[in-house]
Enzyme design. Structure first.
Site, PDB file in Angstrom:
ATOM      1  N   GLN A   1       3.076  10.094   1.085  1.00 50.60           N
ATOM      2  CA  GLN A   1       4.363   9.400   1.206  1.00 50.60           C
ATOM      3  C   GLN A   1       5.318   9.728   0.066  1.00 50.60           C
ATOM      4  O   GLN A   1       6.512   9.460   0.155  1.00 50.60           O
ATOM      5  CB  GLN A   1       4.154   7.875   1.253  1.00 50.60           C
ATOM      6  CG  GLN A   1       3.509   7.393   2.539  1.00 50.60           C
ATOM      7  CD  GLN A   1       3.358   5.889   2.531  1.00 50.60           C
ATOM      8  OE1 GLN A   1       2.397   5.357   2.003  1.00 50.60           O
ATOM      9  NE2 GLN A   1       4.335   5.197   3.090  1.00 50.60           N
TER      10      GLN A   1
ATOM     11  N   HIS B   1      -4.621   1.868   7.561  1.00 48.68           N
ATOM     12  CA  HIS B   1      -3.236   2.387   7.653  1.00 48.68           C
ATOM     13  C   HIS B   1      -3.013   3.489   6.617  1.00 48.68           C
ATOM     14  O   HIS B   1      -2.456   4.549   6.932  1.00 48.68           O
ATOM     15  CB  HIS B   1      -2.272   1.209   7.433  1.00 48.68           C
ATOM     16  CG  HIS B   1      -0.822   1.570   7.365  1.00 48.68           C
ATOM     17  ND1 HIS B   1       0.116   1.115   8.266  1.00 48.68           N
ATOM     18  CD2 HIS B   1      -0.127   2.336   6.474  1.00 48.68           C
ATOM     19  CE1 HIS B   1       1.313   1.595   7.949  1.00 48.68           C
ATOM     20  NE2 HIS B   1       1.193   2.337   6.859  1.00 48.68           N
ATOM     21  N   GLU B   2      -3.506   3.249   5.385  1.00 47.53           N
ATOM     22  CA  GLU B   2      -3.272   4.223   4.309  1.00 47.53           C
ATOM     23  C   GLU B   2      -4.142   5.474   4.478  1.00 47.53           C
ATOM     24  O   GLU B   2      -3.689   6.585   4.185  1.00 47.53           O
ATOM     25  CB  GLU B   2      -3.511   3.581   2.932  1.00 47.53           C
ATOM     26  CG  GLU B   2      -2.644   2.364   2.618  1.00 47.53           C
ATOM     27  CD  GLU B   2      -1.147   2.590   2.767  1.00 47.53           C
ATOM     28  OE1 GLU B   2      -0.679   3.729   2.641  1.00 47.53           O
ATOM     29  OE2 GLU B   2      -0.443   1.597   3.022  1.00 47.53           O
TER      30      GLU B   2
ATOM     31  N   GLY C   1       0.836  -1.198   0.000  1.00 47.99           N
ATOM     32  CA  GLY C   1       0.000   0.000   0.000  1.00 47.99           C
ATOM     33  C   GLY C   1       0.870   1.246   0.000  1.00 47.99           C
ATOM     34  O   GLY C   1       1.990   1.228   0.512  1.00 47.99           O
TER      35      GLY C   1
ATOM     36  N   CYS D   1       5.786   0.094   7.463  1.00 48.27           N
ATOM     37  CA  CYS D   1       5.461   1.197   6.562  1.00 48.27           C
ATOM     38  C   CYS D   1       6.668   1.487   5.667  1.00 48.27           C
ATOM     39  O   CYS D   1       7.798   1.496   6.143  1.00 48.27           O
ATOM     40  CB  CYS D   1       5.112   2.428   7.399  1.00 48.27           C
ATOM     41  SG  CYS D   1       4.668   3.855   6.414  1.00 48.27           S
ATOM     42  N   LEU D   2       6.400   1.726   4.385  1.00 51.37           N
ATOM     43  CA  LEU D   2       7.499   2.011   3.445  1.00 51.37           C
ATOM     44  C   LEU D   2       8.257   3.284   3.833  1.00 51.37           C
ATOM     45  O   LEU D   2       9.399   3.462   3.431  1.00 51.37           O
ATOM     46  CB  LEU D   2       6.949   2.141   2.018  1.00 51.37           C
ATOM     47  CG  LEU D   2       6.412   0.853   1.381  1.00 51.37           C
ATOM     48  CD1 LEU D   2       5.838   1.147  -0.001  1.00 51.37           C
ATOM     49  CD2 LEU D   2       7.482  -0.212   1.294  1.00 51.37           C
TER      50      LEU D   2
ATOM     51  N   HIS E   1      -2.511   7.824   6.677  1.00 52.05           N
ATOM     52  CA  HIS E   1      -1.490   8.631   5.988  1.00 52.05           C
ATOM     53  C   HIS E   1      -2.099   9.910   5.406  1.00 52.05           C
ATOM     54  O   HIS E   1      -1.471  10.967   5.432  1.00 52.05           O
ATOM     55  CB  HIS E   1      -0.864   7.839   4.829  1.00 52.05           C
ATOM     56  CG  HIS E   1       0.304   6.981   5.220  1.00 52.05           C
ATOM     57  ND1 HIS E   1       1.454   7.495   5.754  1.00 52.05           N
ATOM     58  CD2 HIS E   1       0.507   5.639   5.131  1.00 52.05           C
ATOM     59  CE1 HIS E   1       2.315   6.497   5.982  1.00 52.05           C
ATOM     60  NE2 HIS E   1       1.764   5.365   5.620  1.00 52.05           N
TER      61      HIS E   1
HETATM   62 NI    NI Z   1       2.555   3.432   5.674  1.00 48.99          NI
END
Ligand code: NI
Length: 201
Positions: free
Chosen positions: A78, A163-164, A73, A121-122, A167
């Site tokens: 991000q 989660h997204e 995701g 998380c990326l 963000h």
């Molecule tokens: Ni994340």
């Protein structure tokens, strides 16, 4: 054999609106994923008023960047873009599975039951922690063609959507991790400053 004009026109239209991209990781992803500490990750994103070719191009570039980072995701903040759009593909290594694009996603309702699951998380590579969230969610959103949609999600999909969407509101999973002691150690091991956590209690 060539199809009819109507078929060709439809094909051209599909090509324009399709967000399908190769899932092969790229040496140089089109968008750079920002790391914990960058202000963009804490800035709430703005609603998208029109789903047009530029938004679809953004979705494709987000997907390419997500696949290159081997993530499931990615949300636009991000990559430093303050728009309410996110992409998800739970089967990122399966070339046949279709990714999801959620534009202006809103949580309509959540289940009373909750689950604990280890998230990563990326934007915070190498850091993982258990987060409690509702087991299932109902959301509304627009798809990549701009069509209004609703979806019920549970399991990993519900987890990833929440989660997204966080963000998009400038919230990160580390704000919601229970075991602070372990989290702070991991952050320090990975070279992140704990001052970038906004604890939600
Ligand atoms: Ni994340």
């Amino acid at each position: 054999m060539a199809g009819s004009f109507a078929q060709l026109a439809k094909k051209a239209e599909n090509k324009k609106t399709s967000i399908a991209v190769s899932k092969e990781p790229l040496e140089k992803a089109p968008l750079k994923i920002l790391m914990l500490g960058h202000k963009a990750l804490r800035t709430p994103a703005k609603r998208i008023s029109k789903v047009d070719d530029s938004i679809r191009e953004l979705a494709r570039n987000m997907l390419k960047s997500m696949y290159s980072a081997k993530g499931i995701g990615l949300a636009a903040p991000q990559v430093g873009i303050q728009k309410r759009i996110l992409v998800i593909d739970l089967n990122f290594e399966d070339p046949k599975s279709t990714p999801y694009v959620f534009i202006n996603p809103e949580i309509i309702s959540t289940s009373a039951t909750v689950d604990t699951y280890e998230e990563g998380c990326l934007s915070i590579p190498g850091v993982y922690g258990d987060v409690i969230r509702p087991t299932s969610v109902k959301i509304s959103f627009r798809d990549e063609i701009g069509r209004p949609k609703k979806m019920n999600a549970d399991g990993l999909m519900a987890r990833c959507i929440q989660h997204e969407i966080d963000h998009l509101n400038g919230v990160l999973f580390v704000d919601k991790v229970n075991n602070q002691e372990d989290l702070i150690k991991q952050l320090s091991d990975q070279g992140f400053d704990k001052k970038y956590i906004n604890l939600i209690t």
